[in-house]
Design a protein around this motif. Structure first.
Motif, PDB file in Angstrom:
ATOM      1  N   ILE B  51      13.349 124.591 -20.350  1.00  0.00           N
ATOM      2  CA  ILE B  51      13.484 123.928 -21.653  1.00  0.00           C
ATOM      3  C   ILE B  51      14.846 124.219 -22.304  1.00  0.00           C
ATOM      4  O   ILE B  51      15.449 123.339 -22.936  1.00  0.00           O
ATOM      5  CB  ILE B  51      12.314 124.318 -22.606  1.00  0.00           C
ATOM      6  CG1 ILE B  51      12.453 123.657 -23.994  1.00  0.00           C
ATOM      7  CG2 ILE B  51      12.174 125.802 -22.784  1.00  0.00           C
ATOM      8  CD1 ILE B  51      12.141 122.206 -23.999  1.00  0.00           C
ATOM      9  N   VAL B  79       9.599 111.860 -36.357  1.00  0.00           N
ATOM     10  CA  VAL B  79       8.502 112.198 -35.449  1.00  0.00           C
ATOM     11  C   VAL B  79       7.181 111.838 -36.105  1.00  0.00           C
ATOM     12  O   VAL B  79       6.979 112.076 -37.298  1.00  0.00           O
ATOM     13  CB  VAL B  79       8.535 113.687 -35.071  1.00  0.00           C
ATOM     14  CG1 VAL B  79       7.395 114.003 -34.129  1.00  0.00           C
ATOM     15  CG2 VAL B  79       9.858 114.046 -34.439  1.00  0.00           C
ATOM     16  N   SER B  81       3.204 112.094 -36.378  1.00  0.00           N
ATOM     17  CA  SER B  81       2.161 113.068 -36.059  1.00  0.00           C
ATOM     18  C   SER B  81       0.922 112.437 -35.408  1.00  0.00           C
ATOM     19  O   SER B  81       0.104 113.142 -34.849  1.00  0.00           O
ATOM     20  CB  SER B  81       1.766 113.845 -37.315  1.00  0.00           C
ATOM     21  OG  SER B  81       1.491 112.950 -38.353  1.00  0.00           O
ATOM     22  N   VAL B  85       0.031 115.222 -28.900  1.00  0.00           N
ATOM     23  CA  VAL B  85       0.703 116.447 -29.365  1.00  0.00           C
ATOM     24  C   VAL B  85       1.782 116.941 -28.391  1.00  0.00           C
ATOM     25  O   VAL B  85       2.835 117.401 -28.804  1.00  0.00           O
ATOM     26  CB  VAL B  85      -0.316 117.569 -29.668  1.00  0.00           C
ATOM     27  CG1 VAL B  85       0.397 118.850 -30.071  1.00  0.00           C
ATOM     28  CG2 VAL B  85      -1.242 117.146 -30.795  1.00  0.00           C
ATOM     29  N   MET B  89       5.770 117.315 -29.430  1.00  0.00           N
ATOM     30  CA  MET B  89       6.532 118.553 -29.366  1.00  0.00           C
ATOM     31  C   MET B  89       7.907 118.327 -28.740  1.00  0.00           C
ATOM     32  O   MET B  89       8.916 118.784 -29.266  1.00  0.00           O
ATOM     33  CB  MET B  89       5.751 119.624 -28.618  1.00  0.00           C
ATOM     34  CG  MET B  89       4.734 120.286 -29.533  1.00  0.00           C
ATOM     35  SD  MET B  89       3.461 121.204 -28.645  1.00  0.00           S
ATOM     36  CE  MET B  89       4.446 122.033 -27.424  1.00  0.00           C
ATOM     37  N   ALA B  92       9.981 116.329 -31.166  1.00  0.00           N
ATOM     38  CA  ALA B  92      10.406 117.173 -32.288  1.00  0.00           C
ATOM     39  C   ALA B  92      11.552 118.092 -31.866  1.00  0.00           C
ATOM     40  O   ALA B  92      12.522 118.275 -32.602  1.00  0.00           O
ATOM     41  CB  ALA B  92       9.230 118.004 -32.804  1.00  0.00           C
ATOM     42  N   GLN B  93      11.468 118.651 -30.646  1.00  0.00           N
ATOM     43  CA  GLN B  93      12.515 119.561 -30.164  1.00  0.00           C
ATOM     44  C   GLN B  93      13.842 118.817 -29.977  1.00  0.00           C
ATOM     45  O   GLN B  93      14.885 119.259 -30.451  1.00  0.00           O
ATOM     46  CB  GLN B  93      12.075 120.210 -28.855  1.00  0.00           C
ATOM     47  CG  GLN B  93      10.964 121.249 -29.043  1.00  0.00           C
ATOM     48  CD  GLN B  93      10.390 121.736 -27.725  1.00  0.00           C
ATOM     49  OE1 GLN B  93      10.132 120.944 -26.816  1.00  0.00           O
ATOM     50  NE2 GLN B  93      10.185 123.033 -27.616  1.00  0.00           N
ATOM     51  N   ALA B  96      15.248 117.716 -33.328  1.00  0.00           N
ATOM     52  CA  ALA B  96      15.854 118.820 -34.093  1.00  0.00           C
ATOM     53  C   ALA B  96      17.286 119.065 -33.623  1.00  0.00           C
ATOM     54  O   ALA B  96      18.191 119.291 -34.431  1.00  0.00           O
ATOM     55  CB  ALA B  96      15.016 120.094 -33.939  1.00  0.00           C
TER      56      ALA B  96
END
Lengths: 185, 185
Positions: B51, B79, B81, B85, B89, B92-93, B96
């Motif tokens: 990752i 993102v 919701s 999930v 994630m 979102a990563q 960011a």
């Protein structure tokens, strides 16, 4: 005296990622011995602020910690998909920033799940926050418990990394030796 | 001729964040007029890779695009919701990382939801991927549709930003003028 004790001490920065509170904890030590506290703290960002400014503030603070404490490894909490989706998103975003800060410097990044961390410091993967804080305080011989819980969690992550990874490596090396000895490698 | 056309053209980098495929698209234009394609592409990272290396590769490519295309603004997909999930994630990563790259340079970062983007380019907030790709190709007068869909989505995000934000600002300014005229400001 175990083989562990011959290793030079390693310094680990543990990061408990979060947008509102991001815990940071640095410990130093060798596996199997009580670790030493180097630094502990928390980055807070205003929930009402722009997400870009929040992530930037977290990045700047992590960069400052990396400069100041020069860890050998960074341990970040592995985001857990079982949680509330809104919380997971903030954790994933702050965690991504932490991971990239370390990776840019060529530092190894380790991810540990909350239950791995709890098991490493308390012996119980389902321990509660108070137990984790208590054991972190004992292991680091602190006269006062680290607050908030995110700060204690960051230290627990760093201790988990210091102890758990060499144990895994030792088991893997043992299995490897067994395979070689058995001629099945 | 509207007041819009008097504005200087703005350049927007749209980013459709994802770990496996991260779409990047740069468009330039003024609100209410067909935008111009500047560049489009996708960063791919190996799902089997670490990752840390994946996020670092995404950061390096976004940095390269920011250097090369010098956008005025970066628009990132907000993102959602409601999604799966695991996917959220990764989104979102990667998101960011995109947000921090822009924020570090002091560039404004805008977040738009998928339905805002679809509504902006097709008139329908529930349009499917093919409709979005078709309209992006038409609006940018492309002879070939951008592939993969992530690349088209990144262009759609950039177009949405170019058109939607000034429209919101114009509405807000109109409401403000109405309040002032009515003496209720």
């Amino acid at each position: 005296m175990t083989a562990y004790a011959q290793q030079p001490p390693a310094r680990v920065l543990g990061i408990d990622p979060g947008l509102t509170r991001c815990g940071l904890g640095v410990v130093e030590g060798v596996p199997g011995r009580p670790p030493k506290l180097v630094a502990v703290g928390v980055v807070r960002t205003d929930a009402a602020a722009d997400i870009a400014l929040r992530l930037l503030a977290i990045e700047q603070e992590i960069e400052r910690w990396l400069d100041e404490h020069q860890p050998d490894t960074v341990a970040v909490e592995r985001v857990f998909s079982q949680h509330n989706v809104r919380t997971v998103m903030g954790t994933a975003q702050a965690g991504a920033v932490a991971i990239v800060c370390a990776a840019r410097r060529g530092l190894p990044v380790a991810l540990h799940t909350p239950s791995e961390v709890k098991a490493a410091v308390t012996g119980n993967g389902r321990a509660d926050k108070d137990q984790v804080t208590l054991m972190v305080s004992r292991l680091l011989r602190l006269t006062e418990a680290p607050r908030p819980a995110d700060a204690a969690d960051a230290l627990a992550l760093a201790i988990c990394h210091l102890w758990r990874v060499p144990a895994i490596q030792a088991r893997a090396a043992g299995a490897q030796r067994a395979r070689v000895a058995g001629g099945t490698a």
